[in-house]
Scaffold this motif. Sequence first.
Motif, mmCIF file in Angstrom:
data_model
loop_
_atom_site.group_PDB
_atom_site.id
_atom_site.type_symbol
_atom_site.label_atom_id
_atom_site.label_comp_id
_atom_site.label_asym_id
_atom_site.label_seq_id
_atom_site.Cartn_x
_atom_site.Cartn_y
_atom_site.Cartn_z
ATOM 1 N N ASP A 78 -14.610 0.656 -6.818
ATOM 2 C CA ASP A 78 -15.466 1.834 -6.710
ATOM 3 C C ASP A 78 -15.124 2.672 -5.487
ATOM 4 O OD1 ASP A 78 -16.776 1.125 -9.006
ATOM 5 O OD2 ASP A 78 -18.494 0.206 -7.989
ATOM 6 N N GLU A 79 -14.833 2.004 -4.360
ATOM 7 C CA GLU A 79 -14.481 2.733 -3.143
ATOM 8 C C GLU A 79 -13.176 3.499 -3.310
ATOM 9 O OE1 GLU A 79 -16.522 -0.278 0.161
ATOM 10 O OE2 GLU A 79 -14.429 -0.522 -0.443
ATOM 11 N N ALA A 80 -12.196 2.882 -3.958
ATOM 12 C CA ALA A 80 -10.908 3.544 -4.178
ATOM 13 C C ALA A 80 -11.065 4.767 -5.074
ATOM 14 C CB ALA A 80 -9.910 2.564 -4.796
ATOM 15 N N VAL A 85 -11.411 10.804 -5.618
ATOM 16 C CA VAL A 85 -12.134 11.998 -6.072
ATOM 17 C C VAL A 85 -12.536 12.858 -4.884
ATOM 18 C CG1 VAL A 85 -14.213 12.810 -7.236
ATOM 19 C CG2 VAL A 85 -12.959 10.862 -8.164
ATOM 20 N N ALA A 86 -12.995 12.227 -3.790
ATOM 21 C CA ALA A 86 -13.412 12.983 -2.611
ATOM 22 C C ALA A 86 -12.249 13.749 -2.002
ATOM 23 C CB ALA A 86 -14.016 12.032 -1.573
ATOM 24 N N LEU A 87 -11.057 13.159 -2.014
ATOM 25 C CA LEU A 87 -9.887 13.850 -1.476
ATOM 26 C C LEU A 87 -9.587 15.119 -2.257
ATOM 27 C CD1 LEU A 87 -7.526 10.822 -0.733
ATOM 28 C CD2 LEU A 87 -8.477 12.417 0.944
ATOM 29 N N ALA A 104 -2.485 12.480 1.387
ATOM 30 C CA ALA A 104 -3.280 11.254 1.397
ATOM 31 C C ALA A 104 -3.548 10.769 -0.019
ATOM 32 C CB ALA A 104 -4.601 11.491 2.141
ATOM 33 N N LEU A 105 -3.816 11.706 -0.922
ATOM 34 C CA LEU A 105 -4.082 11.337 -2.310
ATOM 35 C C LEU A 105 -2.851 10.727 -2.953
ATOM 36 C CD1 LEU A 105 -6.111 11.371 -4.621
ATOM 37 C CD2 LEU A 105 -5.296 13.658 -5.218
ATOM 38 N N ALA A 106 -1.678 11.278 -2.659
ATOM 39 C CA ALA A 106 -0.441 10.730 -3.219
ATOM 40 C C ALA A 106 -0.211 9.295 -2.753
ATOM 41 C CB ALA A 106 0.744 11.610 -2.815
ATOM 42 N N LYS A 107 -0.497 9.024 -1.482
ATOM 43 C CA LYS A 107 -0.339 7.665 -0.961
ATOM 44 C C LYS A 107 -1.329 6.708 -1.635
ATOM 45 C CE LYS A 107 1.280 9.044 3.630
ATOM 46 N NZ LYS A 107 0.982 9.055 5.089
ATOM 47 N N LEU A 108 -2.554 7.168 -1.822
ATOM 48 C CA LEU A 108 -3.564 6.314 -2.440
ATOM 49 C C LEU A 108 -3.216 6.022 -3.891
ATOM 50 C CD1 LEU A 108 -6.291 4.860 -2.306
ATOM 51 C CD2 LEU A 108 -7.395 7.030 -2.879
ATOM 52 N N GLU A 109 -2.809 7.049 -4.631
ATOM 53 C CA GLU A 109 -2.501 6.865 -6.046
ATOM 54 C C GLU A 109 -1.306 5.933 -6.248
ATOM 55 O OE1 GLU A 109 -2.006 10.843 -7.413
ATOM 56 O OE2 GLU A 109 -4.108 11.037 -8.022
ATOM 57 N N ARG A 115 -5.321 0.466 -13.962
ATOM 58 C CA ARG A 115 -6.605 0.806 -14.586
ATOM 59 C C ARG A 115 -7.339 1.872 -13.780
ATOM 60 N NH1 ARG A 115 -7.237 -3.697 -11.629
ATOM 61 N NH2 ARG A 115 -9.101 -3.857 -10.273
ATOM 62 N N LEU A 116 -7.254 1.788 -12.436
ATOM 63 C CA LEU A 116 -7.914 2.786 -11.605
ATOM 64 C C LEU A 116 -7.139 4.094 -11.593
ATOM 65 C CD1 LEU A 116 -9.115 0.706 -8.522
ATOM 66 C CD2 LEU A 116 -10.358 1.315 -10.602
ATOM 67 N N ARG A 117 -5.820 4.006 -11.641
ATOM 68 C CA ARG A 117 -5.012 5.223 -11.640
ATOM 69 C C ARG A 117 -5.329 6.079 -12.861
ATOM 70 N NH1 ARG A 117 0.851 3.592 -11.246
ATOM 71 N NH2 ARG A 117 0.004 2.570 -9.396
ATOM 72 N N ALA A 118 -5.556 5.424 -13.996
ATOM 73 C CA ALA A 118 -5.893 6.158 -15.216
ATOM 74 C C ALA A 118 -7.261 6.823 -15.087
ATOM 75 C CB ALA A 118 -5.877 5.213 -16.413
#
Length: 319
Positions: A78-80, A85-87, A104-109, A115-118
């Motif tokens: 949930d945090e990820a 989304v917040a970014l 930052a979003l690119a690094k996180l993704e 499953r979360l990436r989708a």
Amino acid sequence: MTSDLPARMLRLLSLLQTRREWSGTALAERLGVTGRTIRRDIDRLRELGYPVAGTTGHAGGYRLASGTAMPPLLLDDDEATATAVALRTAAGHLTGMEETTLRALAKLEQVLPHRLRAQVAALQQTTATIDWAPSGPRTAPAALALLAIACRDHETVTFDYTPRGGAQAPRRVEPHHLVASGGLWYLLAHDTGKNDWRIYRLDRITDPTPTRHHFTPRPVPDDDPAAYVAGKIATAPACYRAIATVHAPAETLRRRTWALADRIQPLDENTCTVDCSSNHLTGIPQTLAALDTDYTLDADPDVLDHLRTVAHRALQATT
């Protein structure tokens, strides 16, 4: 009890990232180990390069200090998702953050499970943001983060504040809540010098500094920070003043511009004033156009300059 050493170390690192400071006793209770084990685990983190600072005495404890690089964040599903989304939405309300948030979003993704990436991709593809005032004031992300931590940890902060039309002055406050509204951020805090509640716009705050002095939170007025701030800013002076004296009855204007009904004051049977002031220059010409009758205007120089520019563009477009 967390007996597996790698798992306990990860859990300890995760806890250190959730507060400014932890006592050794609190960490030991959370992990189900002794204080001696906590001290050894802190030493292990330091050996791995994590900058864990420690303080001694009755109020002593541990905190994750600033280092040469940020340590890896440990996020649950949930945090990820919430972070991703917040970014995507943060750039519209923070100074110069568009490129930074995308990096930052690119690094996180890149490290998200499939499953979360989708899920994140679906949210990004089907979500749009409307920015009603792209030229409005922005909030510095460093100040926002510092004040958010101070609110969470009940830590007194100092800063310089510049009110509308006033001189900059130092403030010392007990921060309680951050409230976002209409592209602006507000800090609800108890001013220790004035011994009263105050609301501060973050874009007018300079050099916020934590004092390391902690306070006991006071009850928030009305028990609802957002409602309290909304009520106060609704009656506060706007950034840009514009008062129109309109040659029409007040009742006629109230029917024509229902959204401004509480800002219309009759002068006589055939004349009224309409307060068209706003925190955004772009909204004032739209409000004046809705009057749909003759008027004279008493407004700030910035408002008059903006109206001349808008009128010139409109004239050019019709010739």
